[in-house]
Scaffold this active site. Structure first.
Site, PDB file in Angstrom:
ATOM      1  N   HIS A 167       0.838  -1.205   0.000  1.00 15.37           N
ATOM      2  CA  HIS A 167       0.000   0.000   0.000  1.00 15.37           C
ATOM      3  C   HIS A 167       0.874   1.257   0.000  1.00 15.37           C
ATOM      4  CE1 HIS A 167      -3.197   2.764   1.678  1.00 15.37           C
ATOM      5  NE2 HIS A 167      -3.878   2.126   0.740  1.00 15.37           N
ATOM      6  N   CYS A 168       1.972   1.213   0.740  1.00 14.79           N
ATOM      7  CA  CYS A 168       2.869   2.377   0.858  1.00 14.79           C
ATOM      8  C   CYS A 168       3.469   2.789  -0.497  1.00 14.79           C
ATOM      9  CB  CYS A 168       4.024   2.072   1.793  1.00 14.79           C
ATOM     10  SG  CYS A 168       3.558   1.556   3.457  1.00 14.79           S
ATOM     11  N   THR A 169       3.547   1.847  -1.437  1.00 12.87           N
ATOM     12  CA  THR A 169       4.208   2.122  -2.724  1.00 12.87           C
ATOM     13  C   THR A 169       3.235   2.640  -3.780  1.00 12.87           C
ATOM     14  OG1 THR A 169       3.879  -0.099  -3.660  1.00 12.87           O
ATOM     15  CG2 THR A 169       5.813   0.225  -2.254  1.00 12.87           C
TER      16      THR A 169
END
Length: 350
Positions: A342-344
């Site tokens: 999700h962070c990417t």
């Protein structure tokens, strides 16, 4: 800053902007934005190659379902093209790192369908990392897709925001109300400004925990909406872990909460893996299942080599997202850098 924020809550500016709302991640996407940003200076030699490979595998998995646009430094274009292949569109732009969830704009829409893009003044998670180029990413992407750029004095990251698309958000205090981002800003001021920008009617605040990871406890590692009224939350079962008590407290808060429409939340617990593969394991290895990404037709989630926990996660996600393909990827390099799938990513609504 406090005065500036407060002044934006009344009058024409408030009325003009109150139609903006942030759609749920599960709503249709026009594209996913990513950043081919690992550098040796930040990631070191051991993790650089595997982080790039992990990024490419995430991008290709998403690109099978929707367009993926990947920012890349000019000097890294050829290696990105080789790893990502023809299904991923590369966009030349100076960047510092790969965490598009935090550096990219938060996309919103108005009642006519016009796109807006909120720039939340990325400051390297409280000036913990070099971010001169990443601070420009939100504005660059907004301009490239011709979305109306929405400014604010608030400093925060997309990983700290989780919304259901119907006016409810889950946000960690440890990140957004941290003095390293928003000194002197009260919870009420923060709520009013996020209401203006994202169309929020109710914020469920989780305490989070500051100072243990670079993000100061982003929401997207603790709790996510699977659909309105349904939350997937993490539990760290290890009593010796710093996250054990805080994840237990989060579950208590969520189980007692209602959303903006008055629904009592259904909370589904996803426990982390008992073990992870040892090759890239380190002190900041982010071994949680909550950091999945919902794209058109699929959910892209991590697996860590714990067959029992990986399998239970797949089954739980399939039950929560019955109409989507569940794709599990080995992202050990990115996890070793303290983040997840999700962070990417950052979704651009259709």
């Amino acid at each position: 800053m406090t005065g500036t924020l407060a002044s934006g809550f009344t009058g024409a500016a408030r009325a003009q902007d109150e139609t903006w709302h942030m759609p749920d991640e599960g709503a249709a996407h026009a594209a996913t934005w990513m950043a081919f940003g690992p550098s040796e200076e930040i990631w070191g030699k051991k993790l650089l190659a595997v982080a790039r490979q992990n990024l490419a595998s995430i991008a290709k998995a998403i690109a099978a379902h929707e367009p993926v646009k990947m920012l890349v430094r000019e000097e890294d274009h050829d290696i990105a093209a080789r790893l990502c292949g023809p299904s991923v569109t590369l966009v030349i732009q100076p960047i510092d790192d790969l965490w598009m969830r935090d550096t990219g704009p938060v996309f919103v829409k108005d009642k006519t369908g016009q796109s807006g893009a909120v720039g939340f003044n990325f400051n390297g998670w409280g000036n913990k990392q070099e971010h001169d180029e990443d601070a420009k990413v939100a504005g660059f992407i907004a301009g490239s897709v011709e979305a109306k750029f929405l400014g604010t004095d608030l400093v925060l990251e997309g990983g700290g925001l989780e919304v259901d698309g119907e006016g409810t958000a889950i946000i960690t205090e440890s990140c957004v109300l941290n003095a390293n981002r928003n000194p002197g800003v009260s919870k009420a001021q923060c709520e009013a400004e996020l209401s203006r920008l994202l169309g929020l009617k109710k914020i469920i605040w989780l305490p989070g925990i500051a100072g243990k990871d670079i993000t100061d406890g982003h929401t997207d590692f603790y709790a996510r909406f699977a659909s309105p009224g349904v939350v997937v939350a993490g539990l760290d079962p290890d009593p010796s872990s710093y996250d054990h008590a805080v994840t237990k407290r989060h579950l208590e808060i969520l189980r007692e909460s209602t959303d903006a429409n008055g629904r009592k939340l259904k909370v589904v617990v996803l426990q982390g893996p008992s073990t992870v593969r040892s090759k890239y394991e380190n002190d900041q290895f982010a071994a949680g299942y909550i950091n999945f990404y919902v794209c058109n037709g699929a959910v892209v989630a991590p697996e860590f080599g714990d067959k029992d926990a990986d399998g239970k996660t797949r089954d739980a996600l399939q039950e929560l997202f019955p109409d989507r393909e569940i794709i599990q990827l080995n992202i050990d390099g990115i996890a070793a850098g303290g983040g997840g799938i999700h962070c990417t990513t950052q979704q651009q609504p259709a």
